[in-house]
Design a protein around this motif. Structure first.
Motif, PDB file in Angstrom:
ATOM      1  N   LYS A  89       0.824  -1.205   0.000  1.00 20.56           N
ATOM      2  CA  LYS A  89       0.000   0.000   0.000  1.00 20.56           C
ATOM      3  C   LYS A  89       0.866   1.266   0.000  1.00 20.56           C
ATOM      4  O   LYS A  89       0.373   2.353  -0.337  1.00 20.56           O
ATOM      5  CB  LYS A  89      -0.941  -0.001   1.209  1.00 20.56           C
ATOM      6  N   GLY A  90       2.122   1.128   0.358  1.00 27.65           N
ATOM      7  CA  GLY A  90       3.027   2.277   0.327  1.00 27.65           C
ATOM      8  C   GLY A  90       3.476   2.632  -1.080  1.00 27.65           C
ATOM      9  O   GLY A  90       4.063   3.703  -1.303  1.00 27.65           O
ATOM     10  N   LYS A  91       3.217   1.745  -2.038  1.00 28.12           N
ATOM     11  CA  LYS A  91       3.579   2.009  -3.433  1.00 28.12           C
ATOM     12  C   LYS A  91       2.383   2.634  -4.145  1.00 28.12           C
ATOM     13  O   LYS A  91       1.237   2.296  -3.852  1.00 28.12           O
ATOM     14  CB  LYS A  91       3.987   0.705  -4.124  1.00 28.12           C
ATOM     15  N   PRO A  92       2.596   3.561  -5.079  1.00 26.97           N
ATOM     16  CA  PRO A  92       1.474   4.225  -5.748  1.00 26.97           C
ATOM     17  C   PRO A  92       0.770   3.303  -6.746  1.00 26.97           C
ATOM     18  O   PRO A  92       1.383   2.406  -7.325  1.00 26.97           O
ATOM     19  CB  PRO A  92       2.150   5.400  -6.479  1.00 26.97           C
ATOM     20  N   GLY A  93      -0.535   3.547  -6.952  1.00 22.82           N
ATOM     21  CA  GLY A  93      -1.288   2.824  -7.965  1.00 22.82           C
ATOM     22  C   GLY A  93      -1.542   1.376  -7.611  1.00 22.82           C
ATOM     23  O   GLY A  93      -1.397   0.953  -6.451  1.00 22.82           O
ATOM     24  N   ASN A  94      -1.938   0.599  -8.617  1.00 25.63           N
ATOM     25  CA  ASN A  94      -2.149  -0.837  -8.426  1.00 25.63           C
ATOM     26  C   ASN A  94      -0.781  -1.496  -8.269  1.00 25.63           C
ATOM     27  O   ASN A  94       0.047  -1.434  -9.178  1.00 25.63           O
ATOM     28  CB  ASN A  94      -2.885  -1.415  -9.636  1.00 25.63           C
ATOM     29  N   SER A  95      -0.553  -2.108  -7.111  1.00 21.90           N
ATOM     30  CA  SER A  95       0.821  -2.524  -6.807  1.00 21.90           C
ATOM     31  C   SER A  95       0.873  -3.900  -6.160  1.00 21.90           C
ATOM     32  O   SER A  95      -0.055  -4.332  -5.477  1.00 21.90           O
ATOM     33  CB  SER A  95       1.480  -1.500  -5.883  1.00 21.90           C
ATOM     34  N   LEU A  96       2.004  -4.567  -6.405  1.00 25.35           N
ATOM     35  CA  LEU A  96       2.287  -5.870  -5.803  1.00 25.35           C
ATOM     36  C   LEU A  96       3.628  -5.787  -5.088  1.00 25.35           C
ATOM     37  O   LEU A  96       4.634  -5.380  -5.678  1.00 25.35           O
ATOM     38  CB  LEU A  96       2.341  -6.949  -6.888  1.00 25.35           C
TER      39      LEU A  96
END
Length: 594
Positions: free
Chosen positions: A565-572
């Motif tokens: 969740k700390g990464k922007p956008g749709n992230s894995l």
């Protein structure tokens, strides 16, 4: 005014097409070809056109021309999928129809017969039932599929369904329109769907005109549908569903998935011992045994401990009671009247696997019952009724712990499933999926749209799972857990993110899509801009040597989700380190995993 003969000579008919939707993924499986007469003419109406043709004895000629026009237009437009071609029983059994004209047309047009579904339409009783059945079998042998139209309104469709087993059955629109407010119609559709599932037939609901009807039809489990709500008939039909329908497909309230846990019930739970007989037993002795045991449905035939056949009570008695059969067969071995290919099921088989197999196999296995074995040796029998009873009990048990919004397994089944895998020394991936910026979306659009967004996400995540290996659970709110044993689990996560990015715009208004978010006022009255929701997935690899309980798995998965969740956008985010057991956010884990 044009006469029917003018219409035939000048070929002044036109074809229109109505899409038929597959509810499982929102795609169109094909199109029903419909015909219209000359524009600005009373004959434009198909009812008037075919009514006049019947009065003037030109039904065959008009129907043959209609079929040609539909096939030509279908081929010219290069429409994908199947073509549902309306044919009346009268025309179907006419000698001129059976001489291969349709095949010749298809060959000239470059259309594979396997793409054509002969849809039997009835507006009058079918008197020569055998001729129609034989004709349909003839066309099936040539590659065509078969659909029965207007189930519930026709004259012989139920009998045809029973004997012919068509690939498709269309339910008359009378039972579809208003189904959302009519419990009797709902029960009718559920019954038809149950029969269809047993016979390997796909049901198509006709005349869907509202989103409420669509939702009920979809949730009952009907395979396909058509109607004005999906798309109107058109000379150039759409190839994809419009956004409103697409959103409803992706927000299916019930996401089916097998639940695998330590509570799994096996076939051994429905095992009943029935005395077996060796193959050389005389038929007369089997008859005596059946007459002395009125509740006995079947008798297993066993040789040296291995089952070799099953004798069905009703088939046996029907055969044996015929004239002279007792004298002819009484002293012969029972193998003369046994089923030499019964269904054999190992005691350890999970009942949900057997249930899935029976739903896709011959109905005979369900009605006759099956032989239960242990390492190939006979130990008892089971019946379809016993299986249904046990499956129902298991479903009720699972429903106790299902999330009411998505009907996906909740906290208890998730924890039990992870524990089960750990105790059996399995390695697997746990992926914690969460919607970002969901609260502002819920505040702006309201709780109903919020629920739809959660259901949308649950369906999307379930679609990337392989039911044979993977498990999805719904913790609550907008949080989901995927327990993946598929070798390509990482690619499945990436597919989920790509699918969310591609399809989630249907959840938002055009205004918000254009600016990528929306504005709201905070508690101090300041205007704050919020991004549209995205999907984050935190993943960890779990092996028994690294984790000893579902509590530790929950802690590690929660940490990975926070980093995603700390990464922007749709992230894995994938935690790739082989972490030792350590202290990690106990409070968060307890909150989300229970």
């Amino acid at each position: 005014m044009r006469t029917l003969q003018d219409i035939l000579n000048q070929r002044t008919l036109s074809a229109i097409f109505q899409p038929i939707m597959d509810f499982s993924n929102g795609s169109f499986i094909g199109f029903e070809g419909l015909i219209r007469g000359p524009a600005n003419s009373p004959m434009h109406s198909p009812a008037n056109l075919f009514g006049a043709a019947r009065q003037q004895g030109l039904s065959l000629e008009i129907e043959m021309l209609s079929r040609q026009i539909v096939l030509e237009t279908f081929a010219d437009q290069g429409l994908p999928g199947k073509l549902f071609l309306n044919v009346s029983p009268e025309t179907l059994t006419h000698p001129s129809f059976k001489n291969g004209q349709t095949l010749v047309y298809l060959e000239n047009l470059g259309v594979d017969p396997k793409r054509v579904v002969i849809e039997i339409t009835e507006n009058q009783p079918t008197f020569d039932f055998d001729a129609m059945r034989n004709a349909l079998l003839h066309y099936r042998g040539m590659g065509f599929q078969i659909a029965m139209d207007d189930l519930g309104a026709g004259f012989s469709s139920l009998r045809l369904w029973s004997e012919l087993r068509p690939e498709y059955v269309k339910i008359d629109m009378h039972f579809v329109q208003g189904v959302n407010s009519d419990p009797l119609k709902q029960q009718f559709l559920k019954s038809i769907q149950q029969i269809a599932k047993s016979s390997g037939t796909q049901v198509i609901a006709e005349g869907i005109e509202t989103d409420a009807e669509f939702r009920v039809i979809r949730d009952i489990g009907i395979a396909c549908g058509q109607g004005y709500f999906i798309a109107r008939p058109s000379p150039t039909p759409p190839l994809n569903a419009h956004a409103q329908v697409g959103c409803l497909i992706n927000t299916n309230n019930v996401v089916e998935q097998p639940y695998s846990s330590t509570r799994n019930v096996t076939v051994g739970s429905i095992q009943r011992y029935v005395e077996s007989f060796p193959p050389e037993t005389a038929v007369e002795q089997i008859f005596v045994h059946f007459t002395e045991n009125h509740n006995l449905r079947s008798i297993p035939v066993v040789k040296h401990g291995r089952p070799v056949g099953l004798i069905n009570r009703h088939e046996f008695l029907d055969n044996f009671s015929q004239p002279f059969r007792r004298e002819l067969l009484g002293k012969k071995p029972c193998t003369e009247l046994m089923n030499a290919e019964p269904l054999l099921v190992e005691k350890s088989t999970p009942i949900h696997e057997l249930s899935g197999f029976l739903s896709e196999s011959e109905i005979k296995h369900f009605t006759d019952g099956f032989i239960i074995t242990e390492q190939g040796r006979y130990i008892g029998v089971g019946t379809g009724q016993d299986l249904l009873r046990e499956v129902t009990k298991a479903q009720i048990e699972n429903a106790r712990y299902a999330n009411p919004l998505t009907m996906l397994p909740g906290n208890v089944p998730i924890n039990e499933h992870i524990e089960h895998l750990l105790q059996n020394d399995k390695s697997f991936a746990v992926c914690y999926a969460d919607l970002d910026n969901f609260k502002p979306f819920n505040d702006v659009y309201g709780y109903r749209k919020g629920d739809e967004a959660i259901q949308f996400t649950g369906k999307l995540l379930a679609n990337v799972c392989d039911p044979k290996y993977d498990f999805i659970g719904h913790i609550g709110g907008d949080d989901f857990i995927l327990v993946l044993q598929s070798a390509d689990w990482e690619q499945r996560c990436n597919r989920a993110l790509a699918a969310f990015a591609r399809t989630s715009p249907v959840l938002f208004d055009e205004e918000h899509r254009s600016i990528g978010g929306y504005l709201t006022a905070d508690r101090q009255g300041r205007i704050v801009r919020h991004q549209l929701p995205t999907l984050s997935i935190g993943a960890i690899w779990v092996s028994p040597e690294l984790f000893s309980s579902h509590h530790e798995v929950a802690e590690a998965a929660t940490a990975a989700k926070k980093l995603a969740k700390g990464k922007p956008g749709n992230s894995l985010f994938i935690e790739r380190r082989r972490l030792p057991h350590q202290e990690q956010q106990h409070e968060a884990a307890a909150l989300y995993f229970g």
